[in-house]
Design a protein around this motif. Sequence first.
Motif, PDB file in Angstrom:
ATOM      1  N   LEU A   1       0.901  -1.165  -0.264  1.00 37.33           N
ATOM      2  CA  LEU A   1       0.035   0.078  -0.047  1.00 37.33           C
ATOM      3  C   LEU A   1       0.790   1.268   0.035  1.00 37.33           C
ATOM      4  O   LEU A   1       0.472   2.297  -0.828  1.00 37.33           O
ATOM      5  CB  LEU A   1      -0.904  -0.030   1.068  1.00 37.33           C
ATOM      6  N   PHE A   2       1.865   1.140   1.002  1.00 37.85           N
ATOM      7  CA  PHE A   2       2.704   2.495   1.110  1.00 37.85           C
ATOM      8  C   PHE A   2       3.672   2.640  -0.373  1.00 37.85           C
ATOM      9  O   PHE A   2       4.205   3.682  -0.566  1.00 37.85           O
ATOM     10  CB  PHE A   2       3.550   2.438   2.481  1.00 37.85           C
ATOM     11  N   ALA A   3       4.046   1.603  -0.880  1.00 36.98           N
ATOM     12  CA  ALA A   3       4.803   1.568  -1.938  1.00 36.98           C
ATOM     13  C   ALA A   3       4.388   2.606  -3.146  1.00 36.98           C
ATOM     14  O   ALA A   3       5.141   3.311  -3.407  1.00 36.98           O
ATOM     15  CB  ALA A   3       5.331   0.368  -2.557  1.00 36.98           C
ATOM     16  N   VAL A   4       2.937   2.210  -3.218  1.00 33.31           N
ATOM     17  CA  VAL A   4       2.520   3.115  -4.391  1.00 33.31           C
ATOM     18  C   VAL A   4       2.076   4.297  -3.740  1.00 33.31           C
ATOM     19  O   VAL A   4       1.958   5.398  -4.695  1.00 33.31           O
ATOM     20  CB  VAL A   4       1.303   2.184  -5.194  1.00 33.31           C
ATOM     21  N   ALA A   5       1.306   4.546  -2.631  1.00 35.54           N
ATOM     22  CA  ALA A   5       0.707   5.676  -2.291  1.00 35.54           C
ATOM     23  C   ALA A   5       2.111   6.528  -1.969  1.00 35.54           C
ATOM     24  O   ALA A   5       1.976   7.912  -2.405  1.00 35.54           O
ATOM     25  CB  ALA A   5       0.480   5.549  -1.009  1.00 35.54           C
ATOM     26  N   GLY A   6       3.448   6.299  -1.506  1.00 33.35           N
ATOM     27  CA  GLY A   6       4.187   7.133  -1.510  1.00 33.35           C
ATOM     28  C   GLY A   6       4.679   7.513  -2.884  1.00 33.35           C
ATOM     29  O   GLY A   6       5.409   8.735  -3.054  1.00 33.35           O
ATOM     30  N   ALA A   7       4.809   6.667  -3.668  1.00 28.66           N
ATOM     31  CA  ALA A   7       5.396   7.141  -5.031  1.00 28.66           C
ATOM     32  C   ALA A   7       4.437   7.994  -5.712  1.00 28.66           C
ATOM     33  O   ALA A   7       4.793   9.044  -6.656  1.00 28.66           O
ATOM     34  CB  ALA A   7       5.454   5.760  -6.077  1.00 28.66           C
ATOM     35  N   GLU A   8       3.096   7.755  -5.518  1.00 29.59           N
ATOM     36  CA  GLU A   8       2.062   8.709  -6.134  1.00 29.59           C
ATOM     37  C   GLU A   8       2.412  10.047  -5.303  1.00 29.59           C
ATOM     38  O   GLU A   8       2.068  11.117  -6.162  1.00 29.59           O
ATOM     39  CB  GLU A   8       0.684   8.002  -5.774  1.00 29.59           C
ATOM     40  N   LYS A   9       2.327  10.219  -4.086  1.00 34.47           N
ATOM     41  CA  LYS A   9       2.404  11.493  -3.482  1.00 34.47           C
ATOM     42  C   LYS A   9       3.894  12.448  -4.018  1.00 34.47           C
ATOM     43  O   LYS A   9       3.694  13.739  -4.302  1.00 34.47           O
ATOM     44  CB  LYS A   9       2.638  11.203  -2.012  1.00 34.47           C
ATOM     45  N   ALA A  10       4.897  11.453  -4.261  1.00 36.05           N
ATOM     46  CA  ALA A  10       5.988  12.277  -4.843  1.00 36.05           C
ATOM     47  C   ALA A  10       5.770  12.718  -6.276  1.00 36.05           C
ATOM     48  O   ALA A  10       6.348  13.953  -6.589  1.00 36.05           O
ATOM     49  CB  ALA A  10       7.087  11.119  -4.645  1.00 36.05           C
TER      50      ALA A  10
END
Length: 209
Positions: free
Chosen positions: A101-110
């Motif tokens: 979950l955090f892998a894609v959410a973190g990349a998206e926010k960046a």
Amino acid sequence: MFETATTTLDWIGVIVFTVTGALAASRKEMDFVGFAVLGTATGIGGGTLRDLLLGLPVFWTVQPAYMLTCLLAAGLVFFTAHIPQSRYRYLLWLDALGLALFAVAGAEKALQAGASPLVAIVMGVVTATFGGVIRDLLGGESPVILSREIYASAAGAGAAVFAILTALDSPREFALGIGFAVALLVRAASLRFGLTLPRYRPRAGIPYH
């Protein structure tokens, strides 16, 4: 729509990682304060470092509801941690879910902050792994990220797939879903089949004459 998808992933990831931190506290037989500290630090740790590195307002200072949710989730685990027969097994699989979950959410926010695809991938890995590092260190365990298991690389694979699909102008929800699935499947395969990356092996050096 895009903001909603990312926010939803962020919320679920925070809750899942908070639960893993609280489960780790239960294995150490901590009191409620220990549950709250370990659960909250795990839930918001990765996102905090991500926002600091990107120069953004730290998400839980803008929305204190994240902190309250962490405390509530940790409190719930305090009263229910005895129910699962194998807490460590649940911790590992919940951690895999939070990682994806955090892998894609973190990349998206960046990417939303204007970062390059490469930086977005790194931020995905940071968001996905740093909370687990805090959990393991505070819980007196060797961080999973330093073990032989495929961990950070699973997050990196998911974040990379998401960033590539986004660069190819794929629909955002599709890119998020595929990136999440890749990270989860890679980590799940590591847990299920004991897959590891190649290790460094000591070798004889070249003698000086």
